[in-house]
Design an enzyme around this catalytic site. Structure first.
Site, PDB file in Angstrom:
ATOM      1  N   ASP A  20       0.873  -1.145   0.030  1.00 29.48           N
ATOM      2  CA  ASP A  20       0.001   0.124   0.009  1.00 29.48           C
ATOM      3  C   ASP A  20       0.783   1.251  -0.039  1.00 29.48           C
ATOM      4  OD1 ASP A  20      -1.866   1.946   0.500  1.00 29.48           O
ATOM      5  OD2 ASP A  20      -2.189   1.310   2.577  1.00 29.48           O
ATOM      6  N   ASN A  22      -0.528   4.453  -0.382  1.00 30.51           N
ATOM      7  CA  ASN A  22      -1.079   5.773   0.073  1.00 30.51           C
ATOM      8  C   ASN A  22      -1.802   5.658   1.241  1.00 30.51           C
ATOM      9  OD1 ASN A  22      -3.152   4.048  -0.960  1.00 30.51           O
ATOM     10  ND2 ASN A  22      -4.242   5.731  -2.363  1.00 30.51           N
ATOM     11  N   ASP A  24      -4.141   3.709   2.676  1.00 31.93           N
ATOM     12  CA  ASP A  24      -5.500   3.396   3.114  1.00 31.93           C
ATOM     13  C   ASP A  24      -5.848   1.871   3.470  1.00 31.93           C
ATOM     14  OD1 ASP A  24      -5.270   2.067   0.443  1.00 31.93           O
ATOM     15  OD2 ASP A  24      -6.574   3.153  -0.479  1.00 31.93           O
ATOM     16  N   ASP A  28      -1.779  -1.237  -3.594  1.00 35.45           N
ATOM     17  CA  ASP A  28      -2.248  -0.291  -4.952  1.00 35.45           C
ATOM     18  C   ASP A  28      -0.733  -0.536  -5.986  1.00 35.45           C
ATOM     19  OD1 ASP A  28      -0.296   1.500  -3.884  1.00 35.45           O
ATOM     20  OD2 ASP A  28      -1.783   2.418  -2.610  1.00 35.45           O
ATOM     21  N   ASP A  97      -4.652 -10.122 -16.005  1.00 41.01           N
ATOM     22  CA  ASP A  97      -5.870 -10.918 -16.118  1.00 41.01           C
ATOM     23  C   ASP A  97      -7.028 -10.668 -16.856  1.00 41.01           C
ATOM     24  OD1 ASP A  97      -7.292 -12.998 -14.417  1.00 41.01           O
ATOM     25  OD2 ASP A  97      -6.079 -12.565 -12.944  1.00 41.01           O
ATOM     26  N   ASP A 198      -9.084 -15.943 -16.940  1.00 40.11           N
ATOM     27  CA  ASP A 198      -9.861 -16.415 -15.811  1.00 40.11           C
ATOM     28  C   ASP A 198     -11.079 -17.499 -16.455  1.00 40.11           C
ATOM     29  OD1 ASP A 198     -10.490 -15.884 -12.874  1.00 40.11           O
ATOM     30  OD2 ASP A 198     -12.348 -15.493 -13.768  1.00 40.11           O
ATOM     31  N   GLU A 253      -6.969 -20.169 -17.325  1.00 39.51           N
ATOM     32  CA  GLU A 253      -7.228 -21.027 -16.042  1.00 39.51           C
ATOM     33  C   GLU A 253      -8.349 -22.114 -16.480  1.00 39.51           C
ATOM     34  OE1 GLU A 253      -8.894 -20.217 -11.562  1.00 39.51           O
ATOM     35  OE2 GLU A 253      -9.940 -19.007 -13.222  1.00 39.51           O
ATOM     36  N   HIS A 326      -3.912 -17.090  -5.589  1.00 41.74           N
ATOM     37  CA  HIS A 326      -4.579 -16.477  -4.622  1.00 41.74           C
ATOM     38  C   HIS A 326      -6.116 -17.039  -4.294  1.00 41.74           C
ATOM     39  CE1 HIS A 326      -6.266 -15.853  -8.721  1.00 41.74           C
ATOM     40  NE2 HIS A 326      -7.504 -15.333  -8.244  1.00 41.74           N
ATOM     41  N   ASP A 327      -6.152 -18.324  -4.889  1.00 40.13           N
ATOM     42  CA  ASP A 327      -7.452 -19.187  -4.565  1.00 40.13           C
ATOM     43  C   ASP A 327      -7.066 -20.075  -3.621  1.00 40.13           C
ATOM     44  OD1 ASP A 327      -8.937 -17.634  -6.218  1.00 40.13           O
ATOM     45  OD2 ASP A 327      -8.544 -18.643  -7.794  1.00 40.13           O
TER      46      ASP A 327
HETATM   47  C1  NOJ Z   1     -11.131 -17.721 -10.658  1.00 44.15           C
HETATM   48  C2  NOJ Z   1     -10.346 -16.609  -9.663  1.00 44.15           C
HETATM   49  O1  NOJ Z   1      -9.065 -17.024  -9.633  1.00 44.15           O
HETATM   50  C3  NOJ Z   1     -11.093 -16.535  -8.616  1.00 44.15           C
HETATM   51  O2  NOJ Z   1     -10.457 -15.631  -7.733  1.00 44.15           O
HETATM   52  C4  NOJ Z   1     -12.533 -15.742  -8.956  1.00 44.15           C
HETATM   53  O3  NOJ Z   1     -13.141 -15.755  -7.802  1.00 44.15           O
HETATM   54  C5  NOJ Z   1     -13.329 -16.632  -9.808  1.00 44.15           C
HETATM   55  N1  NOJ Z   1     -12.490 -17.254 -10.957  1.00 44.15           N
HETATM   56  C6  NOJ Z   1     -14.178 -15.910 -10.489  1.00 44.15           C
HETATM   57  O4  NOJ Z   1     -13.837 -14.960 -11.491  1.00 44.15           O
END
Ligand code: NOJ
Length: 552
Positions: A20, A22, A24, A28, A97, A198, A253, A326-327
């Site tokens: 971050d 700035n 908040d 960013d 993405d 995605d 993906e 991130h998932d």
């Molecule tokens: C896959 C992404 O990696 C995930 O983070 C997202 O929630 C879903 N697709 C929906 O876009």
């Protein structure tokens, strides 16, 4: 065929949690720019940036309101242009993405679409009548509940395989495809270097939208839409219209992808994408109808899956290699051992196991520090809608108790990967001066980038070494793969071969010392990397979480 994206290592940035600038509490673009020298030092070639587009943030930017604008919390288009320039100055490429299975329900197309049945944008989305006063079919949203939302205005349901604020686009409509292609060209003409697409395997829905097999919550998995009838035709069209005009990298993906399908998505004839993300190895510790478990990994299952993909795509398509994103929860807590004694050792072992395989490796922010899962205390500590919805749905239906669900979330929730990047020992791990949007993992005093960059034996330096090796040794990129000891419950060992040269990779997934005999042909080889000092290693055994690579 030799090509740059096969020889690259990709680093994934989840901008909300990276840095971050700035004050908040939200990461960013300015924050990313401030950390580019750190990425340069690590040695990666490409950054994959999770979405930075304008979004109401129902799913942290995976719900896009305007594909040609930047989310205010992240900065401006000028900031973005500067990021691209600064990356390129350092010789790092940028992959964006591309989220086009769905938009936000606040996207102007959807605002129009929901107005009336004869609106010119109606057919941009998937609308159906209800059946006997209920949803049109039994499809479930990836984020709990049905995949259909009733809209009073026109007395129909729209499809959303993700949250109800993420309506699915209708790819069978040629106008939708043209809009998407135009938008892609707009970004590529700015000079970006590719796209991570995605859930691209979901864009073509089955004819007639038939019911699918129900999961534990009573709905069919969103994967009923995987690899639909026209998906390859649409990707070939996208390739002809857009991708083939640029020297870029594309990764799809591909939720629910099979080996046969992947060979088409990522075919080396270049007619669709460069590579896919498959998820079989991420489901290895789940149940087929339920991901919320705390089942531990059984190593031979993982070896079977990885080997199937290594061998199955060899010569005909290309793998991507990842443990984290991130998932997913943090891999050191999942397949390794995050206790004080073995965290670093097992993080290095896992990195060795993955980075020596064939395919393009992806490093998710913090993985290079051995960042761990997070001790979330209550459901109120979570921010991810998937985790929160699953908690209320599954406890509400009496499928799991609250304690069970908390245990599963601590183990599997996506928020484990989304807490702030741990930069140093200052307030909030150096991520932000303000309270961050999601809690900081309290272990940041121990695990942080500053300490690891300064210490040559750190996980960070180990990743750096792995990346350097990949750049130096062709065999790591292009060698073929052969599994050894398929049934061994604790050791993952394999050989890579290129011409006369061979690499032996040996990884112990076990916290005990094991018996292990080096194959005769490698006895005179050179150790390229190891997570123990050679002095500490003894022949005839493998120390806890030991990993080494021998070049012969
Ligand atoms: C896959 C992404 O990696 C995930 O983070 C997202 O929630 C879903 N697709 C929906 O876009």
């Amino acid at each position: 065929m030799k090509i740059w994206w096969k020889e690259s290592v990709v680093y994934q940035i989840y901008p909300r949690s990276f840095c971050d600038s700035n004050g908040d509490g939200i990461g960013d673009i300015g924050g990313i720019i401030n950390k580019l020298d750190y990425l340069k030092e690590l040695g990666i070639d490409v950054v994959w940036l999770s979405p930075v587009y304008d979004s109401p943030n129902d799913d942290n930017g995976y719900d896009i309101r305007d594909y040609r604008d930047i989310m205010k919390e992240f900065g401006t288009m000028e900031d973005f242009d500067r990021l691209l320039e600064e990356l390129h100055k350092r010789g790092i490429k940028l992959v964006m993405d591309l989220v086009v299975n769905h938009t936000s329900d606040e996207h102007p197309w959807f605002l129009e679409s929901r107005k009336s049945k004869d609106n010119p944008y109606r057919d941009y989305y998937i609308w159906r009548d209800g059946k006997d006063g209920k949803e049109p079919n039994n499809w479930g949203s990836c984020f709990s509940g049905p995949a259909w939302k009733y809209d009073k205005e026109t007395d129909q349901y729209f499809l959303h395989l993700f949250s109800e604020k993420q309506p699915d686009l209708n790819w069978d409509n040629g106008k939708v495809r043209t809009e998407v292609y135009d938008m892609m060209k707009w970004w590529l003409d700015k000079g970006i270097d590719g796209f991570r697409m995605d859930v691209i395997s979901l864009i073509s829905k089955q004819e007639g939208l038939p019911d699918g097999p129900a999961m534990i919550n009573g709905y069919a998995s969103f994967n009923v839409s995987a690899n639909g009838p026209n998906v390859h035709e649409y990707l070939k069209e996208m390739n002809r219209e857009v991708l083939s005009g640029y020297d870029i990298m594309t990764v799809g993906e591909c939720s629910g992808v099979t080996l046969e399908e992947a060979a088409r998505y990522a075919s080396s004839d270049g007619s669709e994408l460069n590579m896919v993300f498959q998820f079989e190895h991420m489901d290895v510790d789940g149940d087929p109808d339920n991901k919320w478990t705390d089942k531990k990994l059984y190593l031979p299952d993982l070896k079977t899956i990885m080997t199937k993909w290594q061998k199955g795509l060899e010569g005909i398509a290309w793998n991507s290699l990842f443990w984290d994103n991130h998932d997913q929860p943090r891999v050191v807590s999942r397949f390794g051992n995050d206790c004080e004694e073995y965290r670093e050792r097992s993080a290095k072992m896992l990195a060795t196991c993955l980075h020596m395989m064939q395919g393009t490796p992806y490093v998710y922010q913090g993985e290079e520090l051995g960042m761990t899962n997070v001790p979330f205390e209550t459901i109120h500590d979570f921010r991810d809608l998937d985790s929160i919805n699953a908690y209320y749905e599954l406890t509400g239906k009496g499928i799991f108790t609250q304690e069970e669900m908390m245990k599963y979330l601590r183990y599997k929730s996506r928020d484990n990967a989304r807490t702030p990047m741990q930069w140093d020992t200052s307030t909030n791990a150096g991520f932000s001066e303000a309270d961050p949007w999601i809690m900081v993992n309290p272990n940041y005093k121990n695990i942080n980038a500053k300490e690891q960059v300064e210490r040559k034996t750190s996980v960070f330096h180990y990743y750096k070494q792995l990346i350097t090796l990949r750049h130096e040794y062709e065999i790591i990129v292009y060698g073929s793969y052969e599994l050894l000891l398929p049934d061994d419950p604790d050791i993952y060992a394999y050989v890579r071969t290129l011409g006369e040269r061979k690499l032996l990779v040996v990884c112990s997934f076990c916290g005990r010392t094991l018996d292990y005999r080096l194959p005769e042909e490698f006895k005179s080889g050179t150790v390229l990397i190891s997570n123990y000092e050679s002095m500490e290693r003894k022949s005839g055994e493998l120390k806890p979480y030991e990993a080494f690579v021998i070049y012969q």
